[in-house]
Design an enzyme around this catalytic site. Structure first.
Site, mmCIF file in Angstrom:
data_model
loop_
_atom_site.group_PDB
_atom_site.id
_atom_site.type_symbol
_atom_site.label_atom_id
_atom_site.label_comp_id
_atom_site.label_asym_id
_atom_site.label_seq_id
_atom_site.Cartn_x
_atom_site.Cartn_y
_atom_site.Cartn_z
ATOM 1 N N CYS A 264 0.897 -1.346 -0.024
ATOM 2 C CA CYS A 264 -0.144 -0.092 -0.040
ATOM 3 C C CYS A 264 0.814 1.242 -0.108
ATOM 4 O O CYS A 264 0.420 2.376 -0.254
ATOM 5 C CB CYS A 264 -0.885 0.158 1.141
ATOM 6 S SG CYS A 264 -1.939 -1.454 1.259
ATOM 7 N N HIS B 193 -3.271 7.028 2.420
ATOM 8 C CA HIS B 193 -3.638 5.701 2.088
ATOM 9 C C HIS B 193 -5.160 5.468 2.604
ATOM 10 O O HIS B 193 -5.076 5.506 3.779
ATOM 11 C CB HIS B 193 -2.516 4.690 2.374
ATOM 12 C CG HIS B 193 -3.301 3.286 2.190
ATOM 13 N ND1 HIS B 193 -3.803 2.794 0.932
ATOM 14 C CD2 HIS B 193 -3.071 2.189 3.343
ATOM 15 C CE1 HIS B 193 -4.009 1.640 0.995
ATOM 16 N NE2 HIS B 193 -3.827 1.013 2.400
ATOM 17 N N ASN C 57 -10.171 -0.373 0.158
ATOM 18 C CA ASN C 57 -8.734 -0.265 0.076
ATOM 19 C C ASN C 57 -8.360 -0.688 -1.343
ATOM 20 O O ASN C 57 -8.299 -1.969 -1.420
ATOM 21 C CB ASN C 57 -8.313 -1.130 1.122
ATOM 22 C CG ASN C 57 -6.701 -0.922 1.364
ATOM 23 O OD1 ASN C 57 -6.070 -0.786 0.367
ATOM 24 N ND2 ASN C 57 -6.229 -1.452 2.438
HETATM 25 N N1 ACO Z 1 -18.281 -9.106 9.285
HETATM 26 C C1 ACO Z 1 -18.682 -9.508 10.531
HETATM 27 N N2 ACO Z 1 -17.905 -9.890 11.494
HETATM 28 C C2 ACO Z 1 -16.424 -9.938 11.216
HETATM 29 C C3 ACO Z 1 -15.781 -9.661 9.835
HETATM 30 C C4 ACO Z 1 -16.730 -9.171 8.865
HETATM 31 N N3 ACO Z 1 -16.514 -8.821 7.666
HETATM 32 N N4 ACO Z 1 -14.739 -9.733 9.881
HETATM 33 C C5 ACO Z 1 -14.231 -10.248 11.194
HETATM 34 N N5 ACO Z 1 -15.249 -10.301 12.177
HETATM 35 C C6 ACO Z 1 -15.485 -10.635 13.248
HETATM 36 C C7 ACO Z 1 -14.289 -11.390 13.717
HETATM 37 O O1 ACO Z 1 -14.451 -12.897 13.316
HETATM 38 C C8 ACO Z 1 -14.479 -11.153 15.215
HETATM 39 O O2 ACO Z 1 -15.432 -12.316 15.701
HETATM 40 P P1 ACO Z 1 -15.050 -13.045 17.166
HETATM 41 O O3 ACO Z 1 -14.952 -12.047 18.226
HETATM 42 O O4 ACO Z 1 -16.193 -14.050 17.080
HETATM 43 O O5 ACO Z 1 -13.642 -13.876 16.841
HETATM 44 C C9 ACO Z 1 -14.990 -9.806 15.436
HETATM 45 O O6 ACO Z 1 -15.570 -9.684 14.169
HETATM 46 C C10 ACO Z 1 -14.203 -8.969 15.945
HETATM 47 O O7 ACO Z 1 -13.014 -8.991 15.166
HETATM 48 P P2 ACO Z 1 -11.827 -7.969 15.495
HETATM 49 O O8 ACO Z 1 -10.714 -8.287 14.592
HETATM 50 O O9 ACO Z 1 -11.811 -7.634 16.779
HETATM 51 O O10 ACO Z 1 -12.523 -6.550 14.905
HETATM 52 P P3 ACO Z 1 -11.513 -5.260 14.693
HETATM 53 O O11 ACO Z 1 -12.507 -4.305 15.476
HETATM 54 O O12 ACO Z 1 -10.344 -5.332 14.966
HETATM 55 O O13 ACO Z 1 -12.116 -4.898 13.230
HETATM 56 C C11 ACO Z 1 -10.726 -4.938 11.253
HETATM 57 C C12 ACO Z 1 -11.123 -5.689 12.408
HETATM 58 C C13 ACO Z 1 -11.563 -4.001 10.567
HETATM 59 C C14 ACO Z 1 -10.183 -5.874 10.246
HETATM 60 C C15 ACO Z 1 -9.532 -3.943 11.810
HETATM 61 O O14 ACO Z 1 -8.570 -4.838 12.671
HETATM 62 C C16 ACO Z 1 -8.609 -3.157 10.852
HETATM 63 O O15 ACO Z 1 -9.112 -2.238 10.209
HETATM 64 N N6 ACO Z 1 -7.336 -3.543 10.648
HETATM 65 C C17 ACO Z 1 -6.516 -3.041 9.759
HETATM 66 C C18 ACO Z 1 -6.593 -3.782 8.462
HETATM 67 C C19 ACO Z 1 -6.421 -3.477 7.130
HETATM 68 O O16 ACO Z 1 -6.675 -1.798 7.053
HETATM 69 N N7 ACO Z 1 -5.652 -3.947 6.318
HETATM 70 C C20 ACO Z 1 -5.806 -3.392 4.956
HETATM 71 C C21 ACO Z 1 -4.425 -3.624 4.501
HETATM 72 S S1 ACO Z 1 -3.016 -2.808 5.181
HETATM 73 C C22 ACO Z 1 -3.260 -1.378 4.957
HETATM 74 O O17 ACO Z 1 -3.619 -0.945 4.036
HETATM 75 C C23 ACO Z 1 -2.750 -0.672 6.099
#
Ligand code: ACO
Length: 332
Positions: A114, A259, A289
């Site tokens: 990214c 980004h 993204n």
């Molecule tokens: N829909 C519903 N539930 C979901 C989904 C979904 N799409 N995805 C995950 N869950 C569930 C998980 O399984 C988890 O369930 P559990 O508690 O029963 O195990 C629950 O939601 C909570 O998951 P968390 O990981 O605690 O959720 P969080 O608040 O951390 O949000 C997210 C997850 C949005 C991915 C966050 O961690 C994030 O934004 N991370 C950055 C990721 C990113 O941007 N990556 C892109 C590439 S790198 C970059 O560009 C910088």
């Protein structure tokens, strides 16, 4: 001293829109969950039969047109991508061919996930300041829909396809005191992120085989929380570095083109750096993204919407897999 300057911007986005509600019909998720956790409502998906070089060439053509440049006059094409058309040859050479640019122009791909566009801008800036090249097209393009596992709700809701480009050339050398253009770029990598965002197979460490395909090892795997923390930390560090290097404070910045991964990441960066979120251009709601493509797509949208006035102070910043990260400071 020669300064490099953005002479034109361009973008290309597939017409097909995939909404959160549509996704919720195929994986266990909901529009509400995706919007609350990420800010994303929909993303674009490229039609089968088209590839990264098709979108990249369109974005590059648009950037050259905005600059008033015939693509044939380009000295160099840099394509930042993690989703090349194929491992060989480079997508940049395919873009060169699609633009009708003859032999002689330099063309290569770079991979910094990214942060790819910010890396590309930094390299292009060096080429121009050292007078190696006069006209460089930097493209960020991703067809992430081809490398996500559409059964994995942890990742498939986040990504989309698109391309953005800039035509980077010399600033107005005759006006020696012209302040417009790139003032600094800062690129870094933080290997603590290596295992948090990766594709296990399909490279030399683990070549594609029937087993890797059956195990879905050619798809993106991510530890969302670690990536989130790394993004806030590293993007903030890169922004603060740019401010320090240019003897600026957060209040001096007019626009932040970051980004577009997740609105919560950007809220974290804004808070840490003392930057007002109002200064961030946001379009992740519509495109998700798009990795390397997200900064140049946002830059082009904002520029064409007339958001930037001559002389405005812009901060560009990004982080992705690696973790590779960086920033750039420029006067529009
Ligand atoms: N829909 C519903 N539930 C979901 C989904 C979904 N799409 N995805 C995950 N869950 C569930 C998980 O399984 C988890 O369930 P559990 O508690 O029963 O195990 C629950 O939601 C909570 O998951 P968390 O990981 O605690 O959720 P969080 O608040 O951390 O949000 C997210 C997850 C949005 C991915 C966050 O961690 C994030 O934004 N991370 C950055 C990721 C990113 O941007 N990556 C892109 C590439 S790198 C970059 O560009 C910088």
């Amino acid at each position: 001293m020669i300064r490099s300057r953005i002479h034109g911007t361009g973008r290309a986005l597939p017409a097909r829109i995939l909404t959160n509600d549509e996704l919720a019909r195929t994986v266990d998720t909901s529009d509400e969950w995706i919007r609350e956790r990420t800010g994303i409502r929909e993303r674009r998906i490229l039609d089968a039969g088209l590839a990264a070089s098709d979108l990249a060439a369109e974005a590059a053509r648009n950037a050259c047109e905005a600059a008033g440049w015939d693509p044939a006059t380009l000295d160099c094409i840099i394509v930042a991508t993690v989703t090349p058309d194929s491992p060989l040859p480079s997508t940049a050479v395919r873009v060169q061919q699609k633009l009708g640019v003859g032999a002689g122009c330099a063309a290569f791909d770079l991979t910094a996930a990214c942060a790819g566009f910010v890396y590309g801008l930094s390299i292009a800036d060096s080429f121009i300041r050292t007078r190696q090249f006069k006209r460089v097209c930097v493209v960020g393009v991703e067809i992430l829909s081809r490398i996500v596992d559409w059964r994995d709700r942890n990742t498939c809701v986040l990504f989309g396809d698109g391309a953005g480009a800039v035509a980077l050339g010399q600033g107005d050398v005759a006006r020696g005191r012209d302040d417009r253009g790139l003032h600094s770029t800062h690129i870094h990598a933080d290997p603590t992120g290596i295992d948090h965002l990766h594709i296990p197979a399909g490279g030399s460490a683990k070549p594609a085989s029937a087993d890797t395909v059956a195990g879905g090892e050619h798809f993106v795997r991510m530890n969302g929380r670690q990536v989130y923390a790394g993004a806030v930390r590293n993007i903030s560090a890169a922004c603060e570095e740019a401010l320090r290097a240019n003897e600026l404070t957060a209040a001096d910045i007019d626009h932040v083109v970051a980004h577009q991964a997740n609105v919560r990441i950007l809220e974290g960066v804004a808070e840490r750096c003392g930057l007002s979120l109002d200064k961030f251009y946001l379009n992740l709601e519509r495109f998700g993204n798009t990795s390397s493509a997200s900064v140049p797509i946002a830059l082009d949208e904002a520029a064409r919407a007339g958001r930037f006035k001559e002389g405005d102070r812009l901060l560009l910043c990004a982080m992705g897999a690696g973790f590779a990260y960086g920033s750039a400071y420029l006067r529009w």
